[in-house]
Design an enzyme around this catalytic site. Sequence first.
Site, short mmCIF file in Angstrom:
data_model
loop_
_atom_site.label_atom_id
_atom_site.label_comp_id
_atom_site.label_asym_id
_atom_site.label_seq_id
_atom_site.Cartn_x
_atom_site.Cartn_y
_atom_site.Cartn_z
N CYS A 165 0.73 -1.20 -0.08
CA CYS A 165 0.00 0.14 0.26
C CYS A 165 0.81 1.19 0.03
CB CYS A 165 -0.92 -0.04 1.35
SG CYS A 165 -0.15 0.14 2.76
N HIS A 223 -2.84 1.76 6.84
CA HIS A 223 -3.06 1.51 5.37
C HIS A 223 -2.74 2.88 4.83
CE1 HIS A 223 -4.42 0.35 1.52
NE2 HIS A 223 -5.53 0.88 1.60
N ASP A 263 -7.37 6.09 -3.49
CA ASP A 263 -6.46 4.87 -3.01
C ASP A 263 -6.13 3.94 -4.29
OD1 ASP A 263 -5.36 2.77 -1.75
OD2 ASP A 263 -7.19 2.48 -0.26
N ASN A 275 -14.10 4.09 10.50
CA ASN A 275 -15.25 4.42 11.34
C ASN A 275 -15.68 2.92 12.12
OD1 ASN A 275 -16.08 6.97 12.02
ND2 ASN A 275 -15.87 7.13 9.91
N ASP A 324 -16.67 -0.21 14.06
CA ASP A 324 -16.45 -0.93 15.34
C ASP A 324 -15.85 -2.22 15.39
OD1 ASP A 324 -17.93 1.32 16.40
OD2 ASP A 324 -19.95 0.07 16.58
#
Length: 660
Positions: A264, A322, A345, A385, A387
Amino acid sequence: MELAENLQRHRTNGFSNTEALVVRRGAPFQITVQLKGRPFDPRTDSVRIKVTLGRLYAVMPVTFSGRNPSSRWNAYIDPNNLDFQRLSIFVSSPASASVGRYKFQLYVSSQDGQRSAVVGDFTMLCNPWCSDDAVYIPFEDQREEYVLSDSGLLFMGTPLNLIARPWSFDLYEPGVLEACLDLLKVSPQHIKNKRKDYMNRANPVYISRVVSAMINSEDDRGVLKGNWTDDFKQGVSPSRWTGSGDILRLWAKSGYSPVKYGQCWVFAAVMCTVMRVLGIPCRVITNFNSAHDTNGNLVIEEYYSETGQKLNRSQDSIWNFHVWVECWMRRTDLGQDMDGWQVLDPTPQQRSGGVFCCGPAPVKGIRNQRTDLIYDIPFVYSSVNADVHTIILSGQDHVVGFSKDTEKVGSLICTKAVGYPRMQNITGDYKYLKSTIPKQNMNDNVIISTGSFYLSASTSKGVTVFLTLTKSPVAGEPIVFLVKVMNKQKRPKMMNIHLNAQAKEYNHSPSETFWEKHGAIQLAPMEEHILPAQYEEVVGDDLINLAVVLEDIATRERVLASEEFNISSPELIIQVAEENSMVSNKEFAATVTFTNPFSHPVSGILTVAGAGLIAGTNQASQTITLIPNMAGVKMLQASLSLLDTNITIRGFKMISINSI
């Protein structure tokens, strides 16, 4: 073509090693026309200029007035230099001109007929200095950093033990500009419809999507082939690259075969080079604890055994870090409230519009969860974001423990600071930040930054456990940590305790356990107990998953605390003789020093690189000769690849070169 003056005026003087003139759109460039025979007579003679990009062209009369619309091509004779034997002409392009290599032709008409001459080529780039350009960025220090700077830092590791890795973007190195233009030329969009592609190159949104797809080679003749295995025998290990220039030149020289291999940070760094070369402001971003949510439910499940071993049971994953890029542009397609930084990306993960690319997704849209907008906002939103649900499984795969963490994913999003070799925290640009230390709700895992300490806490009805690293882990030294257990009830407890350490790569689940320890402790009512522990199987460049599971023998209740951390390698020290008096085109000496922190002798290969300081990448001894070829702040970097291990030790130094 007045190369020197035009390059200076358009801030493209770094490209002086290319054959053609390099200019920025929306600003005039100057040419001088020497007329043989008689002088130019405005009453009977006229001059026209034709610029051509593929089959697109514009023809403009040369006038005596510079007050022409900025929305189209125009040309005028310099009113301050009315020498009719030697015409000084300014050619001005619109701020929405397409990016690419143009041909330039001159026509002179008189009573005797018409004559024409092909003057040559010039390359047109975007112009962040022009307020009418869609990539205009209003601050000079940001333009210097995000458009002109040919070196930078890529951040890796973990949030509490950042590694700042030097990278040479190599914007001005021989062959790099040409490779960036070739990238547009060999794209599927150009091959399918050249005219349409040339027209669309006026739009930075279009350019950025083409480049995002062309950095990887999944759908096209892209620059890099990804490889996340341990086998790099067919190419170069991603960790060995030090800059973009070698990669882009190798790709172009091979006839556009993908260069092996990238991960990456390599994909992102090469894309940053291409975007800066094309004139689009760009910076490299690291998202720590980046979620890869395969089913789109904004939840990442992580599974552990009863003894603290992390299990590979889910298609979802969290990468320790990343790396992607942001590019600055106006979004006329979305409205001005989405202008500014856009996520792109180039690492191939999922398809966007049928192609392996991602973005441009406006950062403001990600922050405000505008998942109705193009492009790829839901994917990036989940990356920062989601969880984390941590599940402890028994030997029969029954769930015997559960906790939820809403803070881990996207816990730090950062980039290099403008003008300084340090990290800038931009997490607040992507998400509305909660309190620095979240409330310890029932069954919540909590990650707390306490200076150089690591602290992972987990709590249940009966017990709380804290896992603390007492200092940043360093290669060659044992890992020292504390396990603190608190009995929250007014009755004694007998607890089984399991400690487990696994090595891992940044982008997938850990490998087998390499260290473990088991025991039992007696806790009096409301007692707090601290267990010191350490292990010594430490190698530089490692990432470690360390976990502790406590089991209440009476109730079978289990609670887990875990931490992933990286081992810092030592640094190379670079010193430059006469550092404060360095000027271009004069020879200077630099030395590289390595102090071995390990308990055994080591040997390796030292590599030194520095765009604008030395030619190419060189294997070197401890003393290096520098010959700067241009003024400005340059990066000298060195890497020592130790033999028989996967450890690479690095160092860098920023050097200011003065004009003669």
